[in-house]
Design a protein around this motif. Structure first.
Motif, PDB file in Angstrom:
ATOM      1  N   LYS A 187       0.811  -1.232   0.000  1.00 59.57           N
ATOM      2  CA  LYS A 187       0.000   0.000   0.000  1.00 59.57           C
ATOM      3  C   LYS A 187       0.833   1.266   0.000  1.00 59.57           C
ATOM      4  O   LYS A 187       0.417   2.311   0.510  1.00 59.57           O
ATOM      5  CB  LYS A 187      -0.965   0.024   1.209  1.00 59.57           C
ATOM      6  N   MET A 188       2.031   1.171  -0.522  1.00 63.73           N
ATOM      7  CA  MET A 188       2.900   2.351  -0.550  1.00 63.73           C
ATOM      8  C   MET A 188       2.337   3.417  -1.478  1.00 63.73           C
ATOM      9  O   MET A 188       1.610   3.118  -2.418  1.00 63.73           O
ATOM     10  CB  MET A 188       4.310   1.942  -0.976  1.00 63.73           C
ATOM     11  N   ASP A 189       2.720   4.666  -1.188  1.00 64.72           N
ATOM     12  CA  ASP A 189       2.232   5.766  -2.009  1.00 64.72           C
ATOM     13  C   ASP A 189       2.743   5.666  -3.441  1.00 64.72           C
ATOM     14  O   ASP A 189       2.014   5.958  -4.391  1.00 64.72           O
ATOM     15  CB  ASP A 189       2.683   7.110  -1.426  1.00 64.72           C
ATOM     16  N   THR A 190       4.003   5.245  -3.568  1.00 65.49           N
ATOM     17  CA  THR A 190       4.608   5.363  -4.895  1.00 65.49           C
ATOM     18  C   THR A 190       5.892   4.557  -4.995  1.00 65.49           C
ATOM     19  O   THR A 190       6.505   4.237  -3.974  1.00 65.49           O
ATOM     20  CB  THR A 190       4.910   6.858  -5.201  1.00 65.49           C
ATOM     21  N   ILE A 191       6.264   4.216  -6.194  1.00 64.26           N
ATOM     22  CA  ILE A 191       7.640   3.833  -6.463  1.00 64.26           C
ATOM     23  C   ILE A 191       8.366   5.074  -6.982  1.00 64.26           C
ATOM     24  O   ILE A 191       7.734   6.038  -7.437  1.00 64.26           O
ATOM     25  CB  ILE A 191       7.770   2.652  -7.452  1.00 64.26           C
ATOM     26  N   PHE A 192       9.666   5.045  -6.896  1.00 71.06           N
ATOM     27  CA  PHE A 192      10.460   6.249  -7.149  1.00 71.06           C
ATOM     28  C   PHE A 192      11.750   5.789  -7.820  1.00 71.06           C
ATOM     29  O   PHE A 192      12.604   5.176  -7.184  1.00 71.06           O
ATOM     30  CB  PHE A 192      10.736   6.903  -5.787  1.00 71.06           C
ATOM     31  N   PHE A 193      11.863   6.040  -9.112  1.00 72.94           N
ATOM     32  CA  PHE A 193      12.971   5.484  -9.891  1.00 72.94           C
ATOM     33  C   PHE A 193      14.050   6.523 -10.140  1.00 72.94           C
ATOM     34  O   PHE A 193      13.828   7.540 -10.786  1.00 72.94           O
ATOM     35  CB  PHE A 193      12.456   4.942 -11.227  1.00 72.94           C
ATOM     36  N   GLN A 194      15.250   6.243  -9.630  1.00 76.49           N
ATOM     37  CA  GLN A 194      16.381   7.151  -9.787  1.00 76.49           C
ATOM     38  C   GLN A 194      17.015   6.959 -11.165  1.00 76.49           C
ATOM     39  O   GLN A 194      16.843   5.916 -11.778  1.00 76.49           O
ATOM     40  CB  GLN A 194      17.385   6.875  -8.666  1.00 76.49           C
ATOM     41  N   ASP A 195      17.769   7.960 -11.619  1.00 76.64           N
ATOM     42  CA  ASP A 195      18.316   7.886 -12.965  1.00 76.64           C
ATOM     43  C   ASP A 195      19.553   8.753 -13.122  1.00 76.64           C
ATOM     44  O   ASP A 195      19.621   9.836 -12.549  1.00 76.64           O
ATOM     45  CB  ASP A 195      17.274   8.364 -13.984  1.00 76.64           C
ATOM     46  N   THR A 196      20.508   8.278 -13.886  1.00 74.72           N
ATOM     47  CA  THR A 196      21.529   9.154 -14.458  1.00 74.72           C
ATOM     48  C   THR A 196      21.650   8.815 -15.932  1.00 74.72           C
ATOM     49  O   THR A 196      21.281   7.714 -16.349  1.00 74.72           O
ATOM     50  CB  THR A 196      22.919   8.981 -13.796  1.00 74.72           C
ATOM     51  N   VAL A 197      22.132   9.749 -16.718  1.00 74.45           N
ATOM     52  CA  VAL A 197      22.203   9.540 -18.163  1.00 74.45           C
ATOM     53  C   VAL A 197      23.641   9.249 -18.586  1.00 74.45           C
ATOM     54  O   VAL A 197      24.196   9.888 -19.469  1.00 74.45           O
ATOM     55  CB  VAL A 197      21.601  10.732 -18.951  1.00 74.45           C
ATOM     56  N   ILE A 235      -0.681   2.280  -7.162  1.00 73.54           N
ATOM     57  CA  ILE A 235       0.557   2.888  -6.666  1.00 73.54           C
ATOM     58  C   ILE A 235       1.058   3.999  -7.595  1.00 73.54           C
ATOM     59  O   ILE A 235       0.907   3.911  -8.815  1.00 73.54           O
ATOM     60  CB  ILE A 235       1.643   1.797  -6.465  1.00 73.54           C
ATOM     61  N   GLY A 236       1.607   5.049  -7.006  1.00 71.74           N
ATOM     62  CA  GLY A 236       2.189   6.138  -7.773  1.00 71.74           C
ATOM     63  C   GLY A 236       3.438   5.705  -8.513  1.00 71.74           C
ATOM     64  O   GLY A 236       4.086   4.715  -8.153  1.00 71.74           O
ATOM     65  N   LEU A 237       3.775   6.447  -9.576  1.00 70.00           N
ATOM     66  CA  LEU A 237       4.876   6.084 -10.471  1.00 70.00           C
ATOM     67  C   LEU A 237       5.722   7.324 -10.705  1.00 70.00           C
ATOM     68  O   LEU A 237       5.384   8.179 -11.520  1.00 70.00           O
ATOM     69  CB  LEU A 237       4.304   5.578 -11.798  1.00 70.00           C
ATOM     70  N   ILE A 238       6.817   7.413  -9.963  1.00 69.37           N
ATOM     71  CA  ILE A 238       7.692   8.582 -10.071  1.00 69.37           C
ATOM     72  C   ILE A 238       8.979   8.180 -10.774  1.00 69.37           C
ATOM     73  O   ILE A 238       9.605   7.184 -10.420  1.00 69.37           O
ATOM     74  CB  ILE A 238       8.011   9.167  -8.680  1.00 69.37           C
ATOM     75  N   ALA A 239       9.347   8.965 -11.773  1.00 69.03           N
ATOM     76  CA  ALA A 239      10.596   8.725 -12.499  1.00 69.03           C
ATOM     77  C   ALA A 239      11.427   9.999 -12.513  1.00 69.03           C
ATOM     78  O   ALA A 239      10.897  11.104 -12.579  1.00 69.03           O
ATOM     79  CB  ALA A 239      10.315   8.272 -13.928  1.00 69.03           C
ATOM     80  N   THR A 240      12.715   9.798 -12.480  1.00 66.35           N
ATOM     81  CA  THR A 240      13.665  10.899 -12.535  1.00 66.35           C
ATOM     82  C   THR A 240      13.909  11.312 -13.981  1.00 66.35           C
ATOM     83  O   THR A 240      14.020  10.460 -14.859  1.00 66.35           O
ATOM     84  CB  THR A 240      14.996  10.441 -11.912  1.00 66.35           C
ATOM     85  N   ALA A 241      13.990  12.621 -14.210  1.00 64.59           N
ATOM     86  CA  ALA A 241      14.454  13.116 -15.511  1.00 64.59           C
ATOM     87  C   ALA A 241      15.201  14.419 -15.261  1.00 64.59           C
ATOM     88  O   ALA A 241      14.719  15.293 -14.534  1.00 64.59           O
ATOM     89  CB  ALA A 241      13.284  13.330 -16.468  1.00 64.59           C
ATOM     90  N   THR A 242      16.345  14.531 -15.864  1.00 62.27           N
ATOM     91  CA  THR A 242      17.192  15.691 -15.613  1.00 62.27           C
ATOM     92  C   THR A 242      16.752  16.901 -16.433  1.00 62.27           C
ATOM     93  O   THR A 242      16.330  16.768 -17.582  1.00 62.27           O
ATOM     94  CB  THR A 242      18.672  15.380 -15.931  1.00 62.27           C
ATOM     95  N   THR A 243      16.872  18.069 -15.823  1.00 64.47           N
ATOM     96  CA  THR A 243      16.597  19.319 -16.545  1.00 64.47           C
ATOM     97  C   THR A 243      17.828  19.787 -17.308  1.00 64.47           C
ATOM     98  O   THR A 243      17.739  20.718 -18.104  1.00 64.47           O
ATOM     99  CB  THR A 243      16.206  20.437 -15.564  1.00 64.47           C
ATOM    100  N   THR A 244      18.959  19.156 -17.062  1.00 65.56           N
ATOM    101  CA  THR A 244      20.219  19.635 -17.654  1.00 65.56           C
ATOM    102  C   THR A 244      20.354  19.198 -19.107  1.00 65.56           C
ATOM    103  O   THR A 244      20.878  19.933 -19.939  1.00 65.56           O
ATOM    104  CB  THR A 244      21.415  19.134 -16.813  1.00 65.56           C
ATOM    105  N   GLY A 298       4.560  10.893 -11.479  1.00 67.90           N
ATOM    106  CA  GLY A 298       5.328  11.933 -10.813  1.00 67.90           C
ATOM    107  C   GLY A 298       6.665  12.112 -11.505  1.00 67.90           C
ATOM    108  O   GLY A 298       7.246  11.155 -12.017  1.00 67.90           O
ATOM    109  N   TRP A 299       7.135  13.354 -11.516  1.00 63.79           N
ATOM    110  CA  TRP A 299       8.418  13.678 -12.139  1.00 63.79           C
ATOM    111  C   TRP A 299       9.403  14.097 -11.061  1.00 63.79           C
ATOM    112  O   TRP A 299       9.161  15.076 -10.352  1.00 63.79           O
ATOM    113  CB  TRP A 299       8.228  14.811 -13.152  1.00 63.79           C
ATOM    114  N   ASN A 300      10.463  13.341 -10.920  1.00 65.56           N
ATOM    115  CA  ASN A 300      11.547  13.736 -10.020  1.00 65.56           C
ATOM    116  C   ASN A 300      12.511  14.619 -10.797  1.00 65.56           C
ATOM    117  O   ASN A 300      13.313  14.145 -11.589  1.00 65.56           O
ATOM    118  CB  ASN A 300      12.269  12.510  -9.462  1.00 65.56           C
ATOM    119  N   LEU A 301      12.386  15.908 -10.571  1.00 64.79           N
ATOM    120  CA  LEU A 301      13.189  16.913 -11.260  1.00 64.79           C
ATOM    121  C   LEU A 301      14.576  16.942 -10.636  1.00 64.79           C
ATOM    122  O   LEU A 301      14.709  17.237  -9.454  1.00 64.79           O
ATOM    123  CB  LEU A 301      12.474  18.259 -11.086  1.00 64.79           C
TER     124      LEU A 301
END
Lengths: 443, 443
Positions: B45-55, B95-104, B127-130
């Motif tokens: 019952k978690m709010d979200t998953i949260f996926f980290q990222d580097t390019v 469940i929420g779905l948060i992914a990382t995307a870089t602004t750079t 969700g967007w992890n800025l």
């Protein structure tokens, strides 16, 4: 064996198709409708779905305020293709998944990652439709006051492709060791750096996605201008083109295959699949009635605006609608589509408004109105006479015309032995009969 | 009510976690493993998953040839987050779905489209992890010889956010009419143009995706430096931060909420969720044994390399490993993480090698080793004392530690009335208790 792609251009490739009583006009923004469409195409054993894209609302360039915005009918808002196809991968098992992404307003590293990921998620069914951006509308969303010139777009696209394709080869066979006992995760000697330094891009690499099930995702292109054909001949696995005359189609087909051979490629590994819209009746009269019903929905104003976009600097509205199509100045947009249209108008003696209506009906693509038998006759003739390797099927609206094709025309093609009755492979490459390319760093 | 996010950092946040006998080391590239992980978090019952990222591949910058490439353990190759989360939307319901995307290294129009599309596909769970790009490795993949300076990255990020958020408001209520009878598809007066002209971006708009179920996807941020906190206070719905000391966490929490209020926001609508790694035993002794087993897998060389990356220009390898951590020059990378580490080392009197091992264990995040009861005690204390609104849960590897948390700690939290026993809403905003924002063009 004929190849078939279901073109996804929601809410319909006929510019008034969404107004048809059967049409689900919300097919542009509703994921459930995309699921239904993809599953119908898979039921029809088609090679792939093929999702078109632009990175703008159509008609949004010519304004500096809301008052001048005159949106076209249909196709204004829709789901972004790469996220959409990743989601569709989960609700389909075999069908290929091709999405359009422009080389003009993206970075190669990002594009290489997304398509490689879709290829992993789908078990080897991803394809990238490489386009250069065609419409002025897009430039304003990416910091450019004016659209890049045609030649510069193609030069950038050539380099963009080279970078993406080499990034896809970043991970060699056995690079990911993941040996728990020794703690060795990766073999650095099998990780390949691009160290690319070109005119448009500098990309060190490697890509941070392992090599994908297809080696590289399938690459498709729609460029049919001179530079477009060269790019396609050198790089594309599948070519989408507008051809409505069999003689012209045969010439295009022979030209493209010869160019591919000159680039050292096996011409059989470049599949030419012109667009085809069908309006199907159980009888010829039913088909013609369906066509008339559809055309009654068409708006001349809207069709004229579609035509105006292909006329470059020429103001087509200044001409009488019943006059013949005047010579058009070379467009900075879709040059091959413009030429195709001019030739069609000349061949069929079409007036300006008739040309516009043709464009509004099938985006300027080949239109067949008839019974499953007569449609299959034409398709068979095009294949057997060497005009194409298959067809990219446009739907006037969604989902019924596509479902009709699957229910009525596919069985007729199967009966004639022209089309598969079951998938024999699991990847898009296998459907198309195009082998996995060797890794360039390990060949 | 406590909020919980499952942090996805495959194959594990412990740098040697993938070597554990229970670990599925292929969880980085295998979509089926992501499905298992997401479904475990949803079962909890978690709010979200949260996926980290580097390019980039980690460690790929410091070379001009393969011979100098010394890859870290684990996390080199993984699926691209936005395509991955679109696919996971189809195999999860709530469940929420948060992914990382870089602004750079992205364009705002492309990012706005993809996250709006995931929001549509998932029925309001995106969700967007800025982030601003932190590591030198990334610059070389995007034509930049050197990484942008910290201040410039944040300036670009501020403007990037503003453009994305305004693009999400492009379509007003009722803009898509789709009236078959009249042929009116769209109401131009309800389509909003951005006409943004800033220092980093010029974006006309509108976005070609209809306004999404959450109005705007959730925005999360991990910036805990001065500029990072300001950006988060002004724009983020959820803040991921490294806090391992309750007094410091309370100060950070109070500071961030006060900043949010100064930006005219309701501080309750900014959720602070520090990272937390747990190693769970049914008894304290079992937990400690698990921890020792895990640490035995850790490579000092690898941990030192992780530390070196946070040391800026200082060559940490030149110091004796048992010496205390020397003062570090300000890094151009993750400044807040560097500061957190320095304070942790000072507080616990850690030597260089001990600091490196701490980093290798939990990426520098809070680590709790204990029984479900003792872990729940600490979590409860942090919530009740105003140190946070919830936790972002790191897993040493996948999927077992996350499945253990769901099986053992979640029921304990539920028993105490600290965590939901069932989802009450369908969107990520509803899980977090953050209302849909009004459309800025229609307020």
């Amino acid at each position: 064996m004929m190849h078939l792609a279901a073109f996804l251009f929601t809410p319909g490739s006929h510019s008034a198709g969404w107004r048809h009583p059967d049409a689900i006009a919300e097919s542009d923004m509703d994921f459930a409708q995309y699921v239904r469409i993809a599953q119908a195409a898979e039921r029809g054993k088609m090679d792939t779905i093929f999702f078109q894209d632009t990175v703008a609302v159509n008609g949004s360039a010519a304004l500096d305020g809301v008052s001048q915005f005159r949106p076209g009918q249909g196709r204004q808002a829709y789901l972004e293709p790469t996220t959409l196809l990743a989601a569709l991968a989960v609700v389909t098992q075999r069908i290929g998944l091709i999405a359009t992404a422009t080389t003009t307003y993206n970075e190669p590293y990002n594009i290489a990652r997304r398509f490689a990921s879709i290829d992993h998620i789908s078990g080897g069914r991803a394809g990238w439709n490489l386009v250069t951006s065609q419409i002025e509308d897009e430039a304003g969303n990416f910091g450019a006051d004016h659209h890049m010139l045609h030649a510069e777009r193609y030069e950038r696209a050539e380099e963009f492709y080279d970078v993406v394709a080499s990034l896809w080869d970043s991970f060699g066979e056995g690079a990911l060791i993941r040996d728990k006992a020794s703690g060795v995760f990766i073999d650095p000697s099998k990780i390949h750096f691009q160290n690319h330094r070109g005119k448009h891009f500098s990309v060190r690499g490697p890509l941070n996605v392992g090599r994908s099930p297809q080696g590289r995702p399938i690459v498709t292109q729609a460029g049919s201008s001179g530079p477009g054909m060269e790019l396609a001949a050198r790089t594309a696995d599948l070519v989408f083109t507008a051809q409505s005359d069999i003689a012209e189609a045969k010439a295009f087909y022979a030209d493209l295959k010869a160019r591919a051979a000159r680039h050292g490629r096996d011409p059989a590994h470049v599949k030419v699949m012109p667009g085809l819209m069908t309006i199907i009746g159980r009888t010829e009269e039913e088909a013609q009635q369906k066509y008339r019903d559809m055309q009654a929905l068409l708006s001349d104003e809207n069709s004229m605006r579609l035509l105006a976009r292909l006329c470059g600097d020429l103001d087509i509205f200044a001409y009488p609608p019943d006059a013949p199509l005047p010579p058009l100045p070379l467009s900075n947009a879709a040059q091959a589509r413009q030429r195709h249209l001019v030739e069609k108008a000349k061949r069929d003696n079409l007036s300006i408004i008739q040309t516009a209506r043709y464009l509004g009906t099938s985006l300027g693509h080949h239109l067949l109105v008839g019974t499953p038998q007569s449609i299959a006759d034409t398709m068979e003739a095009w294949i057997s006479e060497g005009a194409c390797d298959g067809f990219t099927l446009l739907s006037a609206h969604y989902p019924v015309p596509l479902e009709d094709f699957v229910a009525l025309v596919v069985p007729e093609l199967q009966r004639r032995g022209l089309f598969r009755t079951e998938y024999t492979g699991t990847t898009l490459r296998e459907h198309l009969g195009i082998p996995v390319p060797p890794n360039r760093y390990e060949a």
